[in-house]
Design a protein around this motif. Sequence first.
Motif, PDB file in Angstrom:
ATOM      1  N   GLY A  42      98.178  56.681  47.487  1.00 29.35           N
ATOM      2  CA  GLY A  42      97.948  57.587  46.372  1.00 29.35           C
ATOM      3  C   GLY A  42      97.622  56.906  45.065  1.00 29.35           C
ATOM      4  O   GLY A  42      97.709  57.534  43.997  1.00 29.35           O
ATOM      5  N   GLN A  43      97.236  55.622  45.097  1.00 24.43           N
ATOM      6  CA  GLN A  43      96.874  54.944  43.851  1.00 24.43           C
ATOM      7  C   GLN A  43      95.718  55.689  43.179  1.00 24.43           C
ATOM      8  O   GLN A  43      94.771  56.135  43.844  1.00 24.43           O
ATOM      9  CB  GLN A  43      96.462  53.494  44.119  1.00 24.43           C
ATOM     10  N   THR A  44      95.773  55.798  41.879  1.00 18.90           N
ATOM     11  CA  THR A  44      94.736  56.511  41.146  1.00 18.90           C
ATOM     12  C   THR A  44      93.563  55.578  40.852  1.00 18.90           C
ATOM     13  O   THR A  44      93.730  54.361  40.714  1.00 18.90           O
ATOM     14  CB  THR A  44      95.285  57.074  39.831  1.00 18.90           C
ATOM     15  N   PHE A  45      92.372  56.170  40.729  1.00 15.10           N
ATOM     16  CA  PHE A  45      91.177  55.369  40.452  1.00 15.10           C
ATOM     17  C   PHE A  45      90.196  56.187  39.614  1.00 15.10           C
ATOM     18  O   PHE A  45      90.228  57.424  39.582  1.00 15.10           O
ATOM     19  CB  PHE A  45      90.499  54.919  41.749  1.00 15.10           C
ATOM     20  N   ALA A  46      89.307  55.463  38.951  1.00 12.36           N
ATOM     21  CA  ALA A  46      88.191  56.066  38.225  1.00 12.36           C
ATOM     22  C   ALA A  46      86.955  55.225  38.500  1.00 12.36           C
ATOM     23  O   ALA A  46      87.046  54.000  38.626  1.00 12.36           O
ATOM     24  CB  ALA A  46      88.479  56.127  36.726  1.00 12.36           C
ATOM     25  N   VAL A  47      85.799  55.873  38.607  1.00 13.72           N
ATOM     26  CA  VAL A  47      84.538  55.193  38.889  1.00 13.72           C
ATOM     27  C   VAL A  47      83.760  55.055  37.588  1.00 13.72           C
ATOM     28  O   VAL A  47      83.554  56.045  36.858  1.00 13.72           O
ATOM     29  CB  VAL A  47      83.706  55.970  39.925  1.00 13.72           C
ATOM     30  N   VAL A  48      83.307  53.817  37.291  1.00 13.68           N
ATOM     31  CA  VAL A  48      82.571  53.546  36.053  1.00 13.68           C
ATOM     32  C   VAL A  48      81.241  52.875  36.398  1.00 13.68           C
ATOM     33  O   VAL A  48      81.090  52.286  37.471  1.00 13.68           O
ATOM     34  CB  VAL A  48      83.394  52.643  35.108  1.00 13.68           C
ATOM     35  N   PRO A  49      80.240  52.961  35.492  1.00 13.43           N
ATOM     36  CA  PRO A  49      78.926  52.370  35.777  1.00 13.43           C
ATOM     37  C   PRO A  49      78.978  50.855  35.852  1.00 13.43           C
ATOM     38  O   PRO A  49      79.682  50.193  35.088  1.00 13.43           O
ATOM     39  CB  PRO A  49      78.064  52.834  34.602  1.00 13.43           C
ATOM     40  N   GLY A  50      78.190  50.306  36.779  1.00 11.48           N
ATOM     41  CA  GLY A  50      78.010  48.869  36.886  1.00 11.48           C
ATOM     42  C   GLY A  50      76.610  48.481  36.455  1.00 11.48           C
ATOM     43  O   GLY A  50      76.021  49.093  35.553  1.00 11.48           O
ATOM     44  N   MET A  51      76.040  47.476  37.132  1.00 13.84           N
ATOM     45  CA  MET A  51      74.732  46.948  36.761  1.00 13.84           C
ATOM     46  C   MET A  51      73.601  47.806  37.334  1.00 13.84           C
ATOM     47  O   MET A  51      73.808  48.758  38.072  1.00 13.84           O
ATOM     48  CB  MET A  51      74.599  45.510  37.275  1.00 13.84           C
ATOM     49  N   GLY A  52      72.362  47.411  36.991  1.00 11.45           N
ATOM     50  CA  GLY A  52      71.180  48.056  37.523  1.00 11.45           C
ATOM     51  C   GLY A  52      70.968  49.432  36.930  1.00 11.45           C
ATOM     52  O   GLY A  52      71.323  49.717  35.786  1.00 11.45           O
ATOM     53  N   ALA A  53      70.409  50.338  37.724  1.00 14.17           N
ATOM     54  CA  ALA A  53      70.109  51.688  37.250  1.00 14.17           C
ATOM     55  C   ALA A  53      71.371  52.453  36.879  1.00 14.17           C
ATOM     56  O   ALA A  53      71.322  53.397  36.090  1.00 14.17           O
ATOM     57  CB  ALA A  53      69.324  52.443  38.319  1.00 14.17           C
ATOM     58  N   ALA A  54      72.516  52.051  37.434  1.00 12.03           N
ATOM     59  CA  ALA A  54      73.775  52.740  37.124  1.00 12.03           C
ATOM     60  C   ALA A  54      74.142  52.606  35.651  1.00 12.03           C
ATOM     61  O   ALA A  54      74.847  53.463  35.104  1.00 12.03           O
ATOM     62  CB  ALA A  54      74.903  52.182  37.986  1.00 12.03           C
ATOM     63  N   ALA A  55      73.681  51.542  35.005  1.00  9.89           N
ATOM     64  CA  ALA A  55      74.037  51.306  33.603  1.00  9.89           C
ATOM     65  C   ALA A  55      73.543  52.413  32.685  1.00  9.89           C
ATOM     66  O   ALA A  55      74.058  52.584  31.585  1.00  9.89           O
ATOM     67  CB  ALA A  55      73.491  49.957  33.138  1.00  9.89           C
TER      68      ALA A  55
END
Length: 230
Positions: A42-55
């Motif tokens: 049940g560890q919590t997480f968040a997704v954030v932008p990385g390199m490339g087009a995701a930036a």
Amino acid sequence: MKMFKKVTAAVLLGASALAVGGCATTLPTKVTRYQAMPVPAGQTFAVVPGMGAAARGGLEFQTFAQLAAQQLNARGYRQVASPAQAQLIVQLGYGVDRGRQVVQEEPFVGRGYGFGGYDPFWGVYTGRPYYSRFGYGFGYGRFGSPFYYGWDDPFWNGGLRVYTEYRSQLEMDIRDRATNQALFDGRAQARSTTDELGTLVPNLIEAMFTGFPGRSGETVKISVPTRRAR
């Protein structure tokens, strides 16, 4: 028997190695993962932008980030809205190059059963490839390197198959927010005849999470049924 295997491999490569295009249904992908992931509890997480087009962020990134989040939720982790609330920070980066023109001499045309060359990317024998002039990739971080410009559609001409090959990549890094300790470094790479991120990225995510988190340091070849972002 060895020759038969090489012939079969060459045919399969032509049919599927550049699969996401036309009526193809799979995307052959190479996935490399290094991991020290905790047992899901049940560890919590968040997704954030990385390199490339995701930036660039935006709705496109949010769509792909949610696909990755669904995969993690299904494995016992729990998504939260803000990185400040998360125990794990998941950095997602992706992109596709501008393509390169490939003129491939088919192994069965004009050469009997001879083979044009060995493809180190997939480890099989294929027709001999030729490439056009250099162009430039999308140029972010580790994604940045020169690629070739090409044409739009594959066609056949006297035993030569001419098409544009695109190389796509997805990177996913997971770290502990409190300690900044690296817990997962993964890279998924594919070749295709399309450069549409809406087709490529969902399949790269699917491949990344096949057998997740995987054996640390291992590179595996994974083919997944193609899907589009919704």
